[in-house]
Design a protein around this motif. Sequence first.
Motif, short mmCIF file in Angstrom:
data_model
loop_
_atom_site.label_atom_id
_atom_site.label_comp_id
_atom_site.label_asym_id
_atom_site.label_seq_id
_atom_site.Cartn_x
_atom_site.Cartn_y
_atom_site.Cartn_z
N LYS A 74 0.85 -1.19 0.00
CA LYS A 74 0.00 0.00 0.00
C LYS A 74 0.89 1.24 0.00
O LYS A 74 1.69 1.44 0.93
N ILE A 139 4.40 6.90 -17.68
CA ILE A 139 3.10 6.56 -17.10
C ILE A 139 3.31 6.06 -15.67
O ILE A 139 4.39 5.59 -15.32
N PRO A 140 2.28 6.15 -14.82
CA PRO A 140 2.44 5.71 -13.42
C PRO A 140 2.71 4.21 -13.34
O PRO A 140 2.17 3.43 -14.11
N PRO A 142 2.41 0.38 -11.77
CA PRO A 142 1.21 -0.32 -11.28
C PRO A 142 0.99 -0.15 -9.78
O PRO A 142 -0.16 -0.21 -9.32
N GLU A 143 2.05 0.08 -9.02
CA GLU A 143 1.90 0.21 -7.57
C GLU A 143 1.06 1.42 -7.16
O GLU A 143 0.55 1.48 -6.04
N LEU A 144 0.91 2.40 -8.05
CA LEU A 144 0.18 3.62 -7.71
C LEU A 144 -1.26 3.62 -8.21
O LEU A 144 -1.93 4.67 -8.19
N ARG A 145 -1.75 2.49 -8.63
CA ARG A 145 -3.14 2.42 -9.07
C ARG A 145 -4.08 2.71 -7.91
O ARG A 145 -3.90 2.21 -6.81
N GLY A 146 -5.06 3.56 -8.18
CA GLY A 146 -6.00 3.93 -7.13
C GLY A 146 -5.65 5.20 -6.40
O GLY A 146 -6.45 5.69 -5.60
N GLU A 147 -4.46 5.77 -6.65
CA GLU A 147 -4.08 7.01 -6.00
C GLU A 147 -4.79 8.19 -6.67
O GLU A 147 -5.26 8.09 -7.80
N LEU A 149 -5.92 11.29 -8.79
CA LEU A 149 -5.53 11.65 -10.14
C LEU A 149 -4.61 12.86 -10.17
O LEU A 149 -3.69 12.93 -10.98
N LEU A 152 -1.09 11.94 -9.87
CA LEU A 152 -0.53 11.14 -10.97
C LEU A 152 -0.50 11.90 -12.29
O LEU A 152 -0.06 11.36 -13.30
#
Length: 254
Positions: A74, A139-140, A142-147, A149, A152
């Motif tokens: 996380k 591009i961001p 994968p670990e930052l998915r859901g952060e 916008l 990012l």
Amino acid sequence: MVKQVCSDAVEIVEPAKEGYQLTLKLNLAKIPRGKDPYKVITQISSVQAVILCSQLKEMLRNVNSQDTSQGMNKPIKLAYHPREPFYVIRQPQKITAVFPMRFKEHSDVIIATAFFQELMDVGSSEKWAKAPPCTWSPIPPPELRGEPLEDLSTNGGFVTFDISSRHVEGKKLDKTVWSLLNFYAYVKKHVKGTRGFIQRRMQKRLESLVEVLHKEKLEENEDVKKFKGKVFRAEKLLTNPQVIPSSIWQLEKY
């Protein structure tokens, strides 16, 4: 640490202001006079850095920890400088630090992108094999998915460092923490220095071109003056025979 700064001038407000971990109330009238105020003010201004360093150090010390109770994978958002947050993600056997890069000028984006690519190339060489691996992506990760916008949305991409246990052994811990907290400042310094170098080279090149053109113009003007002088003398000879040498005039008269 906060209470040791100046107990009379600094008070911890409970609970902290919404959205913050710590709120301090300062009583400026109780700050000592003389030379001591500078020391107290410096200590107060360093509170955020000290707390953030302690938090980051604690995470790096536990780089090999298998405890997942604190939220493995996380992202934890840290902001050492305003509007320049970075993320730290705990993963098995390593800590990943991700820096979203933003720049105001398009020229800075070009310089920084070239710098990041060079950083990856140098980091992947055998000479720097012991340094934390560095990657850059537009591009961001994968670990930052859901952060959020807004965090990012960048124009300079994302720089990622993988920190393992050998990067935090002994005195390396303080150096690694300092490098991560000041990475934004390091990039800005490099971009500013490179931009200044390019501008100086362009100015020097422009001055050399102007010097060449000025020299050619002077030579051209000199040739024009010589040509006009010859034409003037020829016209004067043709229009005023008295100035012609006597031998030439006598010859023509004969």
